[in-house]
Write a protein that holds these residues in place. Structure first.
Motif, PDB file in Angstrom:
ATOM      1  N   GLU A  48       5.170   2.614  -6.855  1.00  0.00           N
ATOM      2  CA  GLU A  48       5.265   3.036  -5.455  1.00  0.00           C
ATOM      3  C   GLU A  48       4.243   2.367  -4.548  1.00  0.00           C
ATOM      4  O   GLU A  48       4.312   2.520  -3.326  1.00  0.00           O
ATOM      5  CB  GLU A  48       5.119   4.560  -5.372  1.00  0.00           C
ATOM      6  N   GLY A  49       3.295   1.634  -5.127  1.00  0.00           N
ATOM      7  CA  GLY A  49       2.331   0.950  -4.282  1.00  0.00           C
ATOM      8  C   GLY A  49       0.912   1.012  -4.800  1.00  0.00           C
ATOM      9  O   GLY A  49       0.675   1.408  -5.941  1.00  0.00           O
ATOM     10  N   TYR A  50       0.002   0.630  -3.935  1.00  0.00           N
ATOM     11  CA  TYR A  50      -1.402   0.450  -4.298  1.00  0.00           C
ATOM     12  C   TYR A  50      -2.293   1.183  -3.308  1.00  0.00           C
ATOM     13  O   TYR A  50      -1.993   1.265  -2.111  1.00  0.00           O
ATOM     14  CB  TYR A  50      -1.730  -1.047  -4.295  1.00  0.00           C
ATOM     15  N   TYR A  51      -3.416   1.741  -3.828  1.00  0.00           N
ATOM     16  CA  TYR A  51      -4.380   2.396  -2.934  1.00  0.00           C
ATOM     17  C   TYR A  51      -5.742   2.373  -3.596  1.00  0.00           C
ATOM     18  O   TYR A  51      -5.896   2.799  -4.742  1.00  0.00           O
ATOM     19  CB  TYR A  51      -3.964   3.838  -2.670  1.00  0.00           C
ATOM     20  N   SER A  52      -6.729   1.867  -2.890  1.00  0.00           N
ATOM     21  CA  SER A  52      -8.098   1.847  -3.392  1.00  0.00           C
ATOM     22  C   SER A  52      -9.031   2.288  -2.274  1.00  0.00           C
ATOM     23  O   SER A  52      -8.892   1.837  -1.125  1.00  0.00           O
ATOM     24  CB  SER A  52      -8.476   0.445  -3.877  1.00  0.00           C
ATOM     25  N   LYS A  53      -9.967   3.178  -2.605  1.00  0.00           N
ATOM     26  CA  LYS A  53     -10.836   3.714  -1.560  1.00  0.00           C
ATOM     27  C   LYS A  53     -12.120   4.281  -2.173  1.00  0.00           C
ATOM     28  O   LYS A  53     -12.120   4.750  -3.316  1.00  0.00           O
ATOM     29  CB  LYS A  53     -10.108   4.816  -0.785  1.00  0.00           C
ATOM     30  N   ALA A  54     -13.188   4.235  -1.401  1.00  0.00           N
ATOM     31  CA  ALA A  54     -14.463   4.829  -1.794  1.00  0.00           C
ATOM     32  C   ALA A  54     -14.746   6.042  -0.915  1.00  0.00           C
ATOM     33  O   ALA A  54     -14.478   6.030   0.289  1.00  0.00           O
ATOM     34  CB  ALA A  54     -15.587   3.807  -1.655  1.00  0.00           C
ATOM     35  N   TYR A  55     -15.277   7.075  -1.533  1.00  0.00           N
ATOM     36  CA  TYR A  55     -15.598   8.317  -0.835  1.00  0.00           C
ATOM     37  C   TYR A  55     -17.049   8.690  -1.127  1.00  0.00           C
ATOM     38  O   TYR A  55     -17.554   8.460  -2.223  1.00  0.00           O
ATOM     39  CB  TYR A  55     -14.721   9.471  -1.328  1.00  0.00           C
ATOM     40  N   GLY A  56     -17.723   9.309  -0.158  1.00  0.00           N
ATOM     41  CA  GLY A  56     -19.067   9.818  -0.411  1.00  0.00           C
ATOM     42  C   GLY A  56     -20.126   8.740  -0.431  1.00  0.00           C
ATOM     43  O   GLY A  56     -19.953   7.650   0.125  1.00  0.00           O
ATOM     44  N   ASN A  57     -21.232   9.043  -1.127  1.00  0.00           N
ATOM     45  CA  ASN A  57     -22.419   8.196  -1.073  1.00  0.00           C
ATOM     46  C   ASN A  57     -22.886   7.725  -2.442  1.00  0.00           C
ATOM     47  O   ASN A  57     -22.484   8.256  -3.481  1.00  0.00           O
ATOM     48  CB  ASN A  57     -23.566   8.974  -0.408  1.00  0.00           C
ATOM     49  N   THR A  58     -23.777   6.738  -2.428  1.00  0.00           N
ATOM     50  CA  THR A  58     -24.397   6.234  -3.644  1.00  0.00           C
ATOM     51  C   THR A  58     -25.391   7.254  -4.187  1.00  0.00           C
ATOM     52  O   THR A  58     -25.777   8.203  -3.500  1.00  0.00           O
ATOM     53  CB  THR A  58     -25.143   4.922  -3.358  1.00  0.00           C
ATOM     54  N   LEU A  59     -25.816   7.034  -5.433  1.00  0.00           N
ATOM     55  CA  LEU A  59     -26.861   7.853  -6.038  1.00  0.00           C
ATOM     56  C   LEU A  59     -28.227   7.316  -5.637  1.00  0.00           C
ATOM     57  O   LEU A  59     -28.376   6.141  -5.307  1.00  0.00           O
ATOM     58  CB  LEU A  59     -26.733   7.825  -7.560  1.00  0.00           C
ATOM     59  N   GLY A  60     -29.244   8.166  -5.720  1.00  0.00           N
ATOM     60  CA  GLY A  60     -30.600   7.715  -5.443  1.00  0.00           C
ATOM     61  C   GLY A  60     -30.875   7.562  -3.964  1.00  0.00           C
ATOM     62  O   GLY A  60     -30.071   7.949  -3.115  1.00  0.00           O
ATOM     63  N   ARG A  61     -32.019   6.979  -3.671  1.00  0.00           N
ATOM     64  CA  ARG A  61     -32.423   6.805  -2.276  1.00  0.00           C
ATOM     65  C   ARG A  61     -32.853   5.367  -2.035  1.00  0.00           C
ATOM     66  O   ARG A  61     -33.440   4.739  -2.916  1.00  0.00           O
ATOM     67  CB  ARG A  61     -33.568   7.775  -1.934  1.00  0.00           C
ATOM     68  N   PRO A  62     -32.594   4.826  -0.824  1.00  0.00           N
ATOM     69  CA  PRO A  62     -31.858   5.510   0.252  1.00  0.00           C
ATOM     70  C   PRO A  62     -30.358   5.565  -0.044  1.00  0.00           C
ATOM     71  O   PRO A  62     -29.797   4.632  -0.626  1.00  0.00           O
ATOM     72  CB  PRO A  62     -32.130   4.624   1.464  1.00  0.00           C
ATOM     73  N   LYS A  63     -29.723   6.659   0.348  1.00  0.00           N
ATOM     74  CA  LYS A  63     -28.296   6.791   0.157  1.00  0.00           C
ATOM     75  C   LYS A  63     -27.555   5.987   1.214  1.00  0.00           C
ATOM     76  O   LYS A  63     -28.041   5.796   2.323  1.00  0.00           O
ATOM     77  CB  LYS A  63     -27.877   8.254   0.231  1.00  0.00           C
ATOM     78  N   ARG A  64     -26.369   5.553   0.859  1.00  0.00           N
ATOM     79  CA  ARG A  64     -25.484   4.883   1.809  1.00  0.00           C
ATOM     80  C   ARG A  64     -24.054   5.169   1.386  1.00  0.00           C
ATOM     81  O   ARG A  64     -23.802   5.574   0.239  1.00  0.00           O
ATOM     82  CB  ARG A  64     -25.741   3.374   1.836  1.00  0.00           C
TER      83      ARG A  64
ATOM     84  N   GLU B 165       0.833  -1.199   0.000  1.00  0.00           N
ATOM     85  CA  GLU B 165       0.000   0.000   0.000  1.00  0.00           C
ATOM     86  C   GLU B 165       0.872   1.256   0.000  1.00  0.00           C
ATOM     87  O   GLU B 165       1.983   1.272   0.542  1.00  0.00           O
ATOM     88  CB  GLU B 165      -0.920   0.010   1.228  1.00  0.00           C
ATOM     89  N   LEU B 166       0.368   2.311  -0.634  1.00  0.00           N
ATOM     90  CA  LEU B 166       1.065   3.591  -0.621  1.00  0.00           C
ATOM     91  C   LEU B 166       1.287   4.056   0.821  1.00  0.00           C
ATOM     92  O   LEU B 166       0.578   3.651   1.737  1.00  0.00           O
ATOM     93  CB  LEU B 166       0.253   4.644  -1.376  1.00  0.00           C
ATOM     94  N   THR B 167       2.243   4.941   1.021  1.00  0.00           N
ATOM     95  CA  THR B 167       2.546   5.421   2.371  1.00  0.00           C
ATOM     96  C   THR B 167       1.392   6.246   2.920  1.00  0.00           C
ATOM     97  O   THR B 167       0.539   6.742   2.161  1.00  0.00           O
ATOM     98  CB  THR B 167       3.806   6.292   2.372  1.00  0.00           C
TER      99      THR B 167
END
Length: 243
Positions: free
Chosen positions: A40-56, A7-9
């Protein structure tokens, strides 16, 4: 097989988080999923919310429509077919898909490099109305090709370059004619299975496979080989490395 490197630093990850969060705020985007891999490495991430309702909250396991990244698979299917000796870059479109204007002078090389000059079916008024008002309505590759045949060429083959979805639709038809196989089967059997891309699909339903970033309904055949596939960020990272 793709094996994520170290993973990245923490400093690198924090810097990336700051960039992505600032971009989400500035663009008022509900969310974003990233994947970075390199020396230099690997990084995967999710930010924020889904579209529509209900959001998560979004997760890296969420599926989404990959849109025109689909074309990278369509192009690869062509090269796999060429490697088998079933196609040539100099073959003409008329040989496999008769009736397209200028088809006898449009080569495979023209289609692959967006230099064919064929009519862009996505700008057809009837298609646009269907896409905007009835995105889940029935559609087929054959209907896309009929629209391509109905329109006037934009320029003589090889004389200009223009990004047009029609090229990918025609490449798909050529590959299917040359191999006697459905393009979706070539994707699944010759590309996804060897790479372990278990979360990538040519969907047969109107919604994105669950878990999904949104629930909007769209007939995948509206864009077919030009933009119908769904995937996850993990699978697309495997694909990017392999490609």
């Amino acid at each position: 097989a793709f094996s994520p490197p170290t993973e990245l630093t923490l400093t690198q990850r924090n810097a990336i988080d700051a960039i992505v969060n600032a971009s989400i705020t500035a663009s008022k985007t509900p969310g974003c999923i990233i994947s970075i891999t390199g020396p230099e490495g690997y990084y995967s991430k999710a930010y924020g919310n889904t579209l529509g309702r209900p959001k998560r909250p979004l997760t890296t396991a969420d599926h989404f429509r990959m849109g025109s990244v689909t074309k990278t698979f369509t192009g690869t299917a062509f090269w796999l077919t060429l490697d088998k000796g079933l196609l040539s870059l100099d073959d003409t479109l008329e040989t496999y898909v008769p009736g397209v204007p200028n088809g006898s002078s449009i080569t495979m090389a023209h289609l692959l490099s967006m230099r064919s000059g064929v009519y862009d079916f996505t700008y057809n008024t009837g298609f646009l109305l269907k896409f905007i008002t009835m995105p889940a309505s029935p559609y087929s590759q054959e209907q896309c090709i009929d629209l391509i045949k109905s329109g006037a060429p934009q320029f003589a083959p090889g004389t200009a370059n223009k990004y047009v979805n029609s090229n990918a639709i025609l490449i798909a038809a050529v590959v299917e004619a040359a191999t006697g196989r459905r393009l979706r089967d070539i994707f699944a059997e010759d590309i996804w299975a060897p790479l372990g891309m278990t979360e990538t699909a040519w969907p047969s339903i109107m919604t994105t496979p669950l878990p999904a970033t949104g629930s909007a309904k769209l007939n995948p055949e509206l864009f077919g080989a030009a933009g119908c596939l769904t995937s996850t960020v993990g699978d697309l990272t495997k694909w990017a490395v392999a490609l």
